[in-house]
Write a protein that holds these residues in place. Structure first.
Motif, PDB file in Angstrom:
ATOM      1  N   SER A  30     -27.834-106.805 117.595  1.00  0.00           N
ATOM      2  CA  SER A  30     -26.281-106.657 117.266  1.00  0.00           C
ATOM      3  C   SER A  30     -25.505-108.011 117.915  1.00  0.00           C
ATOM      4  O   SER A  30     -24.737-107.768 118.813  1.00  0.00           O
ATOM      5  N   LEU A  31     -26.115-109.232 117.452  1.00  0.00           N
ATOM      6  CA  LEU A  31     -25.538-110.616 117.941  1.00  0.00           C
ATOM      7  C   LEU A  31     -23.863-110.447 117.913  1.00  0.00           C
ATOM      8  O   LEU A  31     -23.394-110.108 116.918  1.00  0.00           O
ATOM      9  N   GLU A  32     -23.373-111.075 118.973  1.00  0.00           N
ATOM     10  CA  GLU A  32     -21.904-111.238 119.178  1.00  0.00           C
ATOM     11  C   GLU A  32     -21.544-112.890 119.277  1.00  0.00           C
ATOM     12  O   GLU A  32     -22.417-113.568 119.472  1.00  0.00           O
ATOM     13  N   LEU A  33     -20.392-112.930 118.785  1.00  0.00           N
ATOM     14  CA  LEU A  33     -19.885-114.581 119.214  1.00  0.00           C
ATOM     15  C   LEU A  33     -20.256-115.146 120.305  1.00  0.00           C
ATOM     16  O   LEU A  33     -20.802-116.229 120.486  1.00  0.00           O
ATOM     17  N   GLY A  34     -19.915-114.189 121.313  1.00  0.00           N
ATOM     18  CA  GLY A  34     -20.158-114.772 122.910  1.00  0.00           C
ATOM     19  C   GLY A  34     -21.532-115.029 123.050  1.00  0.00           C
ATOM     20  O   GLY A  34     -22.067-115.636 124.320  1.00  0.00           O
ATOM     21  N   ASP A  35     -22.526-114.495 122.264  1.00  0.00           N
ATOM     22  CA  ASP A  35     -23.981-114.885 122.544  1.00  0.00           C
ATOM     23  C   ASP A  35     -24.487-116.395 122.219  1.00  0.00           C
ATOM     24  O   ASP A  35     -25.486-116.870 122.452  1.00  0.00           O
ATOM     25  N   SER A  36     -23.504-117.120 121.612  1.00  0.00           N
ATOM     26  CA  SER A  36     -23.820-118.490 121.078  1.00  0.00           C
ATOM     27  C   SER A  36     -24.080-119.545 122.550  1.00  0.00           C
ATOM     28  O   SER A  36     -23.017-119.274 123.511  1.00  0.00           O
ATOM     29  N   ALA A  37     -25.082-120.022 122.565  1.00  0.00           N
ATOM     30  CA  ALA A  37     -25.368-120.764 123.730  1.00  0.00           C
ATOM     31  C   ALA A  37     -26.847-121.234 123.347  1.00  0.00           C
ATOM     32  O   ALA A  37     -27.242-121.200 122.396  1.00  0.00           O
ATOM     33  N   VAL A  38     -27.209-122.217 124.375  1.00  0.00           N
ATOM     34  CA  VAL A  38     -28.736-122.522 124.529  1.00  0.00           C
ATOM     35  C   VAL A  38     -29.543-121.588 125.333  1.00  0.00           C
ATOM     36  O   VAL A  38     -29.065-121.467 126.481  1.00  0.00           O
ATOM     37  N   TYR A  39     -30.805-121.207 124.791  1.00  0.00           N
ATOM     38  CA  TYR A  39     -31.409-120.398 125.425  1.00  0.00           C
ATOM     39  C   TYR A  39     -32.831-121.000 125.787  1.00  0.00           C
ATOM     40  O   TYR A  39     -33.250-121.761 125.189  1.00  0.00           O
ATOM     41  N   PHE A  40     -32.921-121.367 127.293  1.00  0.00           N
ATOM     42  CA  PHE A  40     -34.148-121.913 127.826  1.00  0.00           C
ATOM     43  C   PHE A  40     -35.277-120.879 128.264  1.00  0.00           C
ATOM     44  O   PHE A  40     -34.854-120.044 128.993  1.00  0.00           O
ATOM     45  N   CYS A  41     -36.403-121.030 127.836  1.00  0.00           N
ATOM     46  CA  CYS A  41     -37.561-120.510 128.495  1.00  0.00           C
ATOM     47  C   CYS A  41     -38.287-121.428 129.390  1.00  0.00           C
ATOM     48  O   CYS A  41     -38.288-122.459 129.441  1.00  0.00           O
ATOM     49  N   ALA A  42     -38.752-120.724 130.690  1.00  0.00           N
ATOM     50  CA  ALA A  42     -39.304-121.647 131.658  1.00  0.00           C
ATOM     51  C   ALA A  42     -40.698-120.878 132.131  1.00  0.00           C
ATOM     52  O   ALA A  42     -40.578-119.778 131.927  1.00  0.00           O
ATOM     53  N   SER A  43     -41.359-121.570 132.784  1.00  0.00           N
ATOM     54  CA  SER A  43     -42.352-120.969 133.491  1.00  0.00           C
ATOM     55  C   SER A  43     -42.665-121.543 134.885  1.00  0.00           C
ATOM     56  O   SER A  43     -42.310-122.634 135.082  1.00  0.00           O
ATOM     57  N   SER A  44     -43.501-120.754 135.855  1.00  0.00           N
ATOM     58  CA  SER A  44     -43.832-121.304 137.026  1.00  0.00           C
ATOM     59  C   SER A  44     -44.945-120.680 137.544  1.00  0.00           C
ATOM     60  O   SER A  44     -45.149-119.429 137.080  1.00  0.00           O
ATOM     61  N   GLN A  45     -45.788-121.222 138.508  1.00  0.00           N
ATOM     62  CA  GLN A  45     -46.914-120.762 139.257  1.00  0.00           C
ATOM     63  C   GLN A  45     -46.426-119.779 140.386  1.00  0.00           C
ATOM     64  O   GLN A  45     -45.599-120.079 141.279  1.00  0.00           O
ATOM     65  N   GLY A  46     -46.862-118.424 140.308  1.00  0.00           N
ATOM     66  CA  GLY A  46     -46.228-117.445 141.587  1.00  0.00           C
ATOM     67  C   GLY A  46     -45.403-116.962 141.227  1.00  0.00           C
ATOM     68  O   GLY A  46     -44.467-117.227 140.172  1.00  0.00           O
ATOM     69  N   GLU A  47     -44.846-116.003 142.072  1.00  0.00           N
ATOM     70  CA  GLU A  47     -43.733-115.103 141.783  1.00  0.00           C
ATOM     71  C   GLU A  47     -42.482-115.805 142.359  1.00  0.00           C
ATOM     72  O   GLU A  47     -41.469-115.668 142.184  1.00  0.00           O
ATOM     73  N   VAL A  48     -42.711-116.656 143.429  1.00  0.00           N
ATOM     74  CA  VAL A  48     -41.428-117.443 143.967  1.00  0.00           C
ATOM     75  C   VAL A  48     -41.110-118.716 142.769  1.00  0.00           C
ATOM     76  O   VAL A  48     -41.855-119.195 142.404  1.00  0.00           O
ATOM     77  N   ALA A  49     -39.822-118.756 142.696  1.00  0.00           N
ATOM     78  CA  ALA A  49     -39.260-119.636 142.027  1.00  0.00           C
ATOM     79  C   ALA A  49     -39.383-121.213 142.390  1.00  0.00           C
ATOM     80  O   ALA A  49     -38.412-121.886 142.545  1.00  0.00           O
TER      81      ALA A  49
ATOM     82  N   ASN B 298     -33.820-113.777 148.250  1.00  0.00           N
ATOM     83  CA  ASN B 298     -34.698-112.948 147.182  1.00  0.00           C
ATOM     84  C   ASN B 298     -35.714-114.003 146.392  1.00  0.00           C
ATOM     85  O   ASN B 298     -36.041-113.579 145.300  1.00  0.00           O
ATOM     86  N   TYR B 299     -35.642-115.172 146.525  1.00  0.00           N
ATOM     87  CA  TYR B 299     -36.305-116.272 146.011  1.00  0.00           C
ATOM     88  C   TYR B 299     -35.944-116.250 144.476  1.00  0.00           C
ATOM     89  O   TYR B 299     -36.582-116.763 143.574  1.00  0.00           O
ATOM     90  N   GLN B 300     -34.474-116.062 144.260  1.00  0.00           N
ATOM     91  CA  GLN B 300     -33.837-116.382 143.023  1.00  0.00           C
ATOM     92  C   GLN B 300     -33.133-117.621 143.066  1.00  0.00           C
ATOM     93  O   GLN B 300     -32.479-117.942 144.108  1.00  0.00           O
ATOM     94  N   LEU B 301     -33.278-118.461 142.171  1.00  0.00           N
ATOM     95  CA  LEU B 301     -32.497-119.767 141.968  1.00  0.00           C
ATOM     96  C   LEU B 301     -31.163-119.693 141.478  1.00  0.00           C
ATOM     97  O   LEU B 301     -30.582-118.840 140.453  1.00  0.00           O
ATOM     98  N   ILE B 302     -30.176-120.111 142.372  1.00  0.00           N
ATOM     99  CA  ILE B 302     -28.688-120.075 141.898  1.00  0.00           C
ATOM    100  C   ILE B 302     -28.295-121.636 141.659  1.00  0.00           C
ATOM    101  O   ILE B 302     -28.535-122.682 142.323  1.00  0.00           O
TER     102      ILE B 302
END
Lengths: 109, 113
Positions: B80-99, A94-98
């Motif tokens: 409604s943030l919870e303790l388990g939400d603590s983490a590092v959140y990364f945003c990313a981008s790519s060209q096209g629908e395929v990763a 599905n072109y998802q990265l694992i």
């Protein structure tokens, strides 16, 4: 289920060569990525393999065997700045990265 | 000239609060993503948007909602943030629908107390 396995941690000496292995089990396969992540920083792209064989890019090379569900990242002439985590990620049908959990590489002088 | 930027870099807040993390990319990419990286360093994809349409929505709590005002922005709102939400959140981008090759932002370290 889908799974990526790689060693948790490896240690190597400056100037030496190290090979980081990755095995994957995915539903379908559309390629394998290696990313480098320094502590406290974002992952950065290193390589992408979709065909069997070795791809060389400077001091870094990446190998893929689709029949074995296996890849490795080879780092030559290790430098202290290569100390980082190396993340293996497979692209499924599905072109998802694992993503794997990453291998922390420690370089000693 | 940062390719993918996120704000804030650090976010400390209390349980029950609502917060947002902003992401912008100036690469002209079609697809943007949000990842969560926990203490064990697993990168887990949360959402991706292609041309303002949600194309991946992993099994994340509905307290998390992505909002994309345009192709260059994908913000993450958390209720409604919870303790388990603590983490590092990364945003990313790519060209096209395929990763294919993804470009990551610097990350936002969220700590919920």
């Amino acid at each position: 289920g889908q799974n990526i396995d790689q060693p948790t941690e490896m240690t190597a000496t400056e100037g030496a060569i190290v090979q980081i292995n990755c095995t994957y089990q995915t539903s379908g396969f559309n390629g394998l990525f290696w990313y480098q992540q320094h502590a406290g920083e974002a992952p950065t792209f290193l390589s992408y393999n979709v065909l069997d064989g070795l791809e060389e890019k400077g001091r870094f090379s990446s190998f893929l065997s689709r029949s074995k569900g296996y890849s490795y990242l080879l780092l030559k002439e290790l430098q202290m700045k290569d100390s980082a985590s190396y993340l293996c990620a497979a692209l499924d049908s599905n072109y998802q990265l694992i993503w794997g959990a990453g291998t922390k590489l420690i370089i000693k002088p | 000239d940062t390719a993918v930027s996120q704000t804030p870099k650090y976010l400390v807040t209390q349980m029950g609060n609502d917060k947002s993390i902003k992401c912008e990319q100036n690469l002209g990419h079609d697809t943007m993503y949000w990842y969560k990286q926990d203490s064990k360093k697993f990168l887990k994809i949360m959402f991706s948007y292609n041309n303002k349409e949600l194309i991946i929505n992993e099994t994340v709590p509905n307290r998390f909602s992505p909002k994309s005002p345009d192709k260059a922005h994908l913000n993450l709102h958390i209720n409604s943030l919870e303790l388990g939400d603590s983490a590092v959140y990364f945003c990313a981008s790519s060209q096209g629908e395929v990763a294919v090759e993804q470009y990551f932002g610097p990350g936002t370290r969220l700590t919920v107390t």
